[in-house]
Design a protein around this motif. Structure first.
Motif, PDB file in Angstrom:
ATOM      1  N   ALA A   1      71.979  21.219  42.483  1.00 39.03           N
ATOM      2  CA  ALA A   1      72.575  20.197  43.202  1.00 39.03           C
ATOM      3  C   ALA A   1      71.547  18.664  42.869  1.00 39.03           C
ATOM      4  CB  ALA A   1      72.564  20.321  44.683  1.00 39.03           C
TER       5      ALA A   1
ATOM      6  N   ALA B   1      77.015  20.969  44.601  1.00 41.24           N
ATOM      7  CA  ALA B   1      76.665  20.773  46.104  1.00 41.24           C
ATOM      8  C   ALA B   1      76.348  22.200  46.615  1.00 41.24           C
ATOM      9  CB  ALA B   1      77.406  20.209  47.146  1.00 41.24           C
TER      10      ALA B   1
ATOM     11  N   ARG C   1      76.186  14.766  43.062  1.00 38.78           N
ATOM     12  CA  ARG C   1      76.217  16.429  42.909  1.00 38.78           C
ATOM     13  C   ARG C   1      77.472  17.166  42.428  1.00 38.78           C
ATOM     14  NH1 ARG C   1      74.745  17.744  48.926  1.00 38.78           N
ATOM     15  NH2 ARG C   1      76.928  16.634  49.395  1.00 38.78           N
TER      16      ARG C   1
END
Length: 102
Positions: free
Chosen positions: A51, A46, A75
């Protein structure tokens, strides 16, 4: 030294590059042991350039204690492996994260 011996140095550098005063407060890298025995690794993607990339599930099984699984979801990059396969597993993440064709 072989490139395998440098994978932990590379992971440290990758982690440090993500730390921006904010990311490290909510995300990170976790390496834990399994009771079967083995390792599990979760690398948060993330808020990184990785991501939205996918790593299709890979499973290598050579024996009861010689195996590696890798995949992405939510993610995160996930690794699970036998007790002697941590370097091999981390090399999968390194190769994927370093692949500019992503």
């Amino acid at each position: 030294m072989s490139e395998h011996e440098h994978v932990l140095d590379w992971l440290q550098s990758w982690y440090s590059a993500q730390c921006d005063g904010d990311w490290e407060h909510g995300w990170g890298v976790r390496i834990e042991t399994l009771d079967n025995p083995g390792w599990t690794v979760t690398i948060d993607l993330a808020e990184t350039s990785l991501a939205h990339r996918e790593f299709r599930r890979k499973q290598v099984a050579r024996g009861e204690h010689d195996w590696v699984h890798a995949w992405t979801d939510e993610r995160s990059f996930h690794l699970a492996c036998g007790p002697g396969n941590l370097t091999e597993a981390l090399m999968l993440f390194r190769a994927w994260a370093s692949d500019s064709r992503g």
